[in-house]
Design a protein around this motif. Structure first.
Motif, PDB file in Angstrom:
ATOM      1  N   SER A 384      48.444   2.600  -8.621  1.00 27.57           N
ATOM      2  CA  SER A 384      47.556   3.763  -8.530  1.00 27.57           C
ATOM      3  C   SER A 384      48.277   5.047  -8.919  1.00 27.57           C
ATOM      4  O   SER A 384      47.696   5.925  -9.569  1.00 27.57           O
ATOM      5  N   LYS A 385      49.541   5.164  -8.552  1.00 25.67           N
ATOM      6  CA  LYS A 385      50.308   6.354  -8.916  1.00 25.67           C
ATOM      7  C   LYS A 385      50.545   6.395 -10.425  1.00 25.67           C
ATOM      8  O   LYS A 385      50.456   7.461 -11.046  1.00 25.67           O
ATOM      9  N   LEU A 386      50.823   5.253 -11.027  1.00 23.45           N
ATOM     10  CA  LEU A 386      51.025   5.212 -12.477  1.00 23.45           C
ATOM     11  C   LEU A 386      49.749   5.598 -13.215  1.00 23.45           C
ATOM     12  O   LEU A 386      49.794   6.303 -14.229  1.00 23.45           O
ATOM     13  N   LEU A 387      48.595   5.123 -12.729  1.00 20.26           N
ATOM     14  CA  LEU A 387      47.325   5.468 -13.381  1.00 20.26           C
ATOM     15  C   LEU A 387      47.034   6.953 -13.259  1.00 20.26           C
ATOM     16  O   LEU A 387      46.457   7.561 -14.162  1.00 20.26           O
ATOM     17  N   THR A 388      47.457   7.541 -12.135  1.00 18.80           N
ATOM     18  CA  THR A 388      47.232   8.977 -11.946  1.00 18.80           C
ATOM     19  C   THR A 388      48.185   9.812 -12.786  1.00 18.80           C
ATOM     20  O   THR A 388      47.773  10.803 -13.410  1.00 18.80           O
ATOM     21  N   ASP A 389      49.471   9.418 -12.815  1.00 20.29           N
ATOM     22  CA  ASP A 389      50.473  10.216 -13.516  1.00 20.29           C
ATOM     23  C   ASP A 389      50.449  10.013 -15.027  1.00 20.29           C
ATOM     24  O   ASP A 389      50.872  10.897 -15.773  1.00 20.29           O
ATOM     25  N   PHE A 390      49.964   8.863 -15.485  1.00 17.61           N
ATOM     26  CA  PHE A 390      49.979   8.568 -16.913  1.00 17.61           C
ATOM     27  C   PHE A 390      48.600   8.090 -17.373  1.00 17.61           C
ATOM     28  O   PHE A 390      48.419   6.918 -17.722  1.00 17.61           O
ATOM     29  N   PRO A 391      47.602   8.995 -17.393  1.00 17.85           N
ATOM     30  CA  PRO A 391      46.279   8.570 -17.889  1.00 17.85           C
ATOM     31  C   PRO A 391      46.336   8.173 -19.361  1.00 17.85           C
ATOM     32  O   PRO A 391      45.609   7.292 -19.798  1.00 17.85           O
ATOM     33  N   THR A 392      47.192   8.839 -20.132  1.00 17.01           N
ATOM     34  CA  THR A 392      47.429   8.469 -21.526  1.00 17.01           C
ATOM     35  C   THR A 392      48.934   8.402 -21.741  1.00 17.01           C
ATOM     36  O   THR A 392      49.693   9.154 -21.123  1.00 17.01           O
ATOM     37  N   PRO A 393      49.404   7.528 -22.602  1.00 14.64           N
ATOM     38  CA  PRO A 393      50.851   7.397 -22.804  1.00 14.64           C
ATOM     39  C   PRO A 393      51.419   8.564 -23.604  1.00 14.64           C
ATOM     40  O   PRO A 393      50.731   9.177 -24.425  1.00 14.64           O
ATOM     41  N   VAL A 394      52.674   8.873 -23.339  1.00 15.85           N
ATOM     42  CA  VAL A 394      53.450   9.842 -24.114  1.00 15.85           C
ATOM     43  C   VAL A 394      54.563   9.069 -24.799  1.00 15.85           C
ATOM     44  O   VAL A 394      55.214   8.221 -24.185  1.00 15.85           O
ATOM     45  N   PHE A 395      54.800   9.371 -26.069  1.00 11.08           N
ATOM     46  CA  PHE A 395      55.751   8.619 -26.880  1.00 11.08           C
ATOM     47  C   PHE A 395      56.977   9.478 -27.173  1.00 11.08           C
ATOM     48  O   PHE A 395      56.867  10.694 -27.376  1.00 11.08           O
ATOM     49  N   TYR A 396      58.137   8.808 -27.220  1.00 11.07           N
ATOM     50  CA  TYR A 396      59.406   9.524 -27.370  1.00 11.07           C
ATOM     51  C   TYR A 396      60.226   8.903 -28.499  1.00 11.07           C
ATOM     52  O   TYR A 396      60.383   7.678 -28.568  1.00 11.07           O
TER      53      TYR A 396
END
Length: 957
Positions: A384-396
């Motif tokens: 649940s925390k991952l879904l909240t903190d990362f609604p869309t991925p960020v690429f590096y």
């Protein structure tokens, strides 16, 4: 008078009872109020649990009913008017007033404040509805409300190319691809409409696209809503128009599919490869053949053997040093970050936990990028925390920043080893051979977007999480200036089947490790092991030859082979001990004390060889220790009492009624006393075991020497609780504990030999003196034809004498000097003794040269015999007694085997610590086993002494 007093007492008792009852009631009321006042609880409610006619009061944290003609708004924290009602006032929450619109104006304006007549029906929310391509107009240009709303068609002709926006409230210019393809705002056949873009059906357009998101770990593949909407349009815009953002978005979708390539399907990575191959005519970026203009850099190519060239061919043009003026201990990683749509976000440093999902203080997070510090971090994170903190991925895209010789700043691309990558359905990056690896560039942490099947706003079916991220730094071989090869990021993703995000969690980790080629160190260790192992064989052969001479065995039988193996076990244990201690001290000194980095600690996998050597040393040393223990408790011992009777006494003859003269009996108490003293010195050592253990523990735990075993560059003995504590190196723990143990033991031995034995007490010499004073000699037979003899025959003639005789004897002793003999190795005597006095008389006569057929002679040992610990001359006609002023009989005691005991205890301590990483537990177990073996040695030794000397065991303390 009595009656009156009794009435007064009754009244007082009644008043006292009433007072107590009143106080009790008052106290109960107070406690009840206090109990009620301390009951700070209320029902737990969430906004989504409120009804349609309720809103969530953010102050009271509860659901509150909306007013008349109202319902919950979209957020759930306020109220809005029902369809067909206009707002009269709005102060937030339920503080709004709604009024029903008249029949001729049933519609409500977009802002909700006015009623209006609609031209083409109403929406579900009571607003005016316009056909597709039209915009709703409710006010004129100066804001005046129109009596009736109108729907205006946007001018899509070639002069304007206008179309209604998504909200339907204004006209905007058509998307450029529509105009370029059809010269209009419509994308009609045979043109292709995809992702809001219009493409011509002619041209070399990528065919057979698949929108599948592949989850190789779970063996699942399904159509991703994100891929279905944007894959084709991104690929087409990148291919046809070389759109930079679309090319980045296409690359991101390839990365979301784990950079996996399958020549049989046109998924995201196959489309990217198609465009890469068909744009070979374009120039490269920064002269990198893998980085094509307009495209992101995703791969290092697919040729076999390319990975080793990238990772170990060209060192970074920068140096690292732990100390000195040119100290450089910071790894400056930076990353170019992109959102899922391909927009460039920013350049950012990796400090602050950018790639670390586990929360921690900034100081500890940043310790990951301190050069030379092995870093490990792991935690469990709710889905649940991952879904909240990362609604869309960020690429590096990760780079290592450094300063060149011209003081300009440069960045070096950091390659990525994605363990989930599949090439034609094969996990090539999980192969042990780096020649088969396919390196990539771009990474992300959490992907909760591609796992959505039908709706981008719904809960994802699957979530992909980077559960293992490892950054490895390789030192250039034979470098003296701290040169390294390009770092490598190894990343492993886990696919989580989302069922209940609040109850599901995933284990994630982040680590940094430093490696160097250990081949040369292994070669040197093998050379040392070979040389010292050969010397151990030679030493064991000499010991076996000496043993055979001492047991009088001329043949090589099974017992000889077993004895050789036991001797070889002890010598080989010493070889392993020397190699491991030397290796540990080498890494401790050269790693911690170096300025410019030239060595790095072995990683845990490389330590296994070292740990095996330590285990072998302990096992072999334990075998040697048990062999010595058994040998000591099975020796034959006999005491020769030289005391002779003094005169005769009259003794009553029982049954005859008379008396007759008899020889005065010799007291047995002297023999008991000597036997007891022998029992006491069996476990005397040159060190104090308890002091040894406690002192080592004090220096390791209290002083902080254990911090020298941390896998970082610091040599400090203390660490701040707020700082990151690196994991321990098993090699350094062994080196630190072994060095502390040996130094403290050596100091104890020096103190014992130089000071304690000289000025306080020397129990070995005291025992010899006791034998002389008691007029008792001792035979110690450790072998069949070898033993030790303590010549305790007193020059005084008698142990019991008066003062005058004692003075005369002391003067005679001063003129002649002592004549002590220490016995040389002999064999095990027969354990059952028929008669104490007979044996006493026989041994006494043997010492006095009475039996010429069993005579002996006395000589000194040769220097080489003393060095090798064996005898060259074999007794043929006469036995040989060797003069020995070194008290070599202590070899059958703990005292003469201090080196073996010391190394065994040290190895026991280190093995326990290596197994459980706990110095305190190792110290406790080491002392416990010392006491157990000491008890066994004393107990069994007492029984053996009692059985061999006929001394009652009750007299042995």
């Amino acid at each position: 008078m009595v009656t009156g007093c009794r009435g007064a007492w009754v009244a007082m008792a009644a008043w006292f009872a009433f007072s107590i009852a009143t106080a009790t009631v008052f106290l109960l009321l107070v406690l009840s109020r206090v109990s009620q006042a301390q009951a700070f609880f209320f029902p737990f409610r969430q906004p989504e649990t409120c009804g349609h006619n309720e809103y969530f009061d953010i102050s009271a944290l509860s659901c509150v009913p909306c007013g008349a003609n109202q319902r919950q708004d979209a957020r759930g924290t306020s109220c809005v008017c029902l369809p067909g009602f206009q707002m009269i006032s709005n102060n937030g929450g339920p503080n709004i007033i709604c009024k029903k619109c008249p029949e001729n104006m049933k519609g409500v304006t977009e802002d909700g404040w006015n009623c209006i007549s609609c031209p083409a029906g109403l929406t579900a929310e009571g607003k005016c509805h316009c056909p597709t391509g039209h915009i709703l107009v409710e006010r004129d240009v100066n804001g005046t409300l129109l009596p009736q709303a109108t729907c205006k068609l946007c001018d899509g002709s070639e002069n304007s190319f206008m179309v209604a926006n998504a909200l339907g409230n204004r006209c905007i210019r058509c998307e450029p691809t529509f105009i370029n393809t059809s010269r209009s705002c419509a994308c009609s056949e045979p043109n292709i409409l995809t992702g809001g873009l219009c493409f011509s059906s002619t041209g070399n357009f990528p065919p057979r696209m698949t929108s599948a998101a592949r989850y190789g770990e779970l063996g699942v593949s399904f159509t991703s809503e994100w891929f279905a909407k944007y894959l084709q349009s991104s690929a087409a815009a990148c291919w046809v128009y070389a759109n930079l953002t679309s090319c980045q978005a296409l690359g991101n979708m390839c990365v979301m599919n784990m950079n996996s390539y399958d020549s049989s399907t046109f998924d995201a990575c196959r489309l990217f490869q198609f465009i890469f191959e068909n744009t070979a005519g374009l120039r490269t970026v920064h002269s990198f053949s893998f980085w094509r203009q307009n495209l992101p850099w995703l791969f290092y190519g697919d040729q076999l053997g390319l990975a080793p060239q990238v990772l170990s061919t060209t060192p970074l043009p920068t140096n690292f040093s732990f100390k000195g003026q040119n100290q450089n201990t910071k790894l400056k990683f930076v990353a170019a970050s992109y959102d899922v749509r391909g927009n460039f976000l920013k350049w950012q440093t990796l400090e602050g936990g950018v790639l670390q999902l586990c929360p921690d203080t900034e100081t500890r997070l940043n310790a990951a990028y301190s050069f030379g510090t092995t870093y490990q971090q792991s935690c469990e994170i709710p889905i649940s925390k991952l879904l909240t903190d990362f609604p869309t991925p960020v690429f590096y895209d990760v780079y290592l920043e450094y300063t060149g010789e011209n003081q300009h700043r440069y960045i070096w691309a950091v390659p990525v080893l994605n363990l989930n990558l599949q090439h034609n359905k094969i996990f090539v990056n999980q192969d042990s051979s780096s020649g088969k690896w396919l390196l990539t560039r771009r990474i992300f942490l959490v992907d909760a977007l591609s796992g959505r099947e039908n709706d981008l706003e719904s809960q994802p079916r699957l979530v992909r999480v980077a559960t293992q991220i490892s950054l490895s730094i390789h030192l250039v071989p034979n470098t003296k200036n701290g040169n390294i090869y390009p770092p490598l990021i190894t990343i492993a993703y886990s696919d989580v089947d989302v069922r209940d995000p609040t109850s599901q969690s995933v284990e994630v980790s982040f680590s940094v490790r430093y490696e160097m080629d250990q081949g040369e160190a292994h070669v040197q260790t093998d050379i040392a092991l070979g040389v010292l192992g050969g010397l151990a064989v030679l030493s064991s052969l000499l010991k076996t030859a000496g043993w055979k001479r001492r047991v009088g065995s001329p043949m090589i039988d099974l017992q000889t082979v077993v004895k050789f193996l036991v001797y070889y076990a002890g010598d080989l244990a010493n070889v392993f001990f020397i190699i491991t201690v030397g290796t540990g001290l080498y890494w401790l000194i050269f790693f911690k004390a170096q300025k410019s980095v030239s060595v790095l600690l072995p990683v845990p996998a490389q330590e296994e060889r070292f740990v095996t050597f330590v285990g072998c040393a302990f096992a072999l040393k334990a075998l040697q220790f048990l062999h010595k223990l058994i040998s000591q408790i099975t020796i034959d011992i006999f005491f020769i009492d030289w005391e002779r009777p003094k005169g005769k006494v009259l003794k009553a003859v029982e049954g005859e009624g008379g008396v007759r003269s008899a020889t005065v009996p010799v007291s047995i108490w002297r023999t008991y006393f000597v036997a007891n003293e022998w029992n006491e010195i069996q476990t005397v050592r040159k060190i104090n075991p308890l002091f040894q253990v406690l002192t080592v523990l004090f220096f390791l735990e209290v002083v902080g020497f254990k911090n020298l075993a941390l896998m970082d560059s610091s040599s400090s003995l203390s660490r701040s609780p707020s700082s990151y504590i690196a994991p321990y190196s098993r090699i350094l723990r062994y080196a630190v504990s072994a060095a502390a143990w040996l130094v403290i033991a050596l100091m104890q031995i020096v103190f014992f030999v130089v000071f304690y034995e000289r000025f306080i007490e020397d129990k070995i010499r005291q025992f010899v003196d006791l034998c002389c004073m008691s007029n008792i000699s001792v035979f110690l037979l450790s072998h069949k034809c070898f033993g030790y003899y303590i010549h305790g025959r007193s020059v005084h003639g008698h142990a019991d004498t008066n003062m005058e005789e004692m003075n005369m004897n002391l003067k005679r002793e001063a003129r002649n000097g002592p004549a002590r003999l220490l016995s040389s190795p002999a064999s095990t005597f027969e354990q059952s003794i028929k008669a104490y006095h007979t044996m006493n008389k026989f041994l006494g006569s043997f010492i006095d040269h009475v039996h010429k057929e069993m005579d002996y002679f006395i000589k000194d040992k040769l220097l080489l015999e003393r060095i090798l610990g064996m005898e060259f001359m074999e007794p043929v006609e006469k036995s040989i007694f060797y003069n020995d002023e070194g008290y070599s009989f202590s070899s059958v005691l703990y005292y003469g085997n201090e080196a073996t005991l010391l190394i065994y205890d040290l190895l026991f301590f280190c093995v326990v610590d290596l197994a459980c990483q706990n110095f305190i537990l190792a110290a406790c177990l080491t002392y416990l086993q010392q006491e157990i073996f000491r008890f066994i040695r004393n107990t069994v030794g007492q029984k053996n002494l009692a059985s061999k000397t006929l001394v009652d065991q009750r007299f042995l303390i």
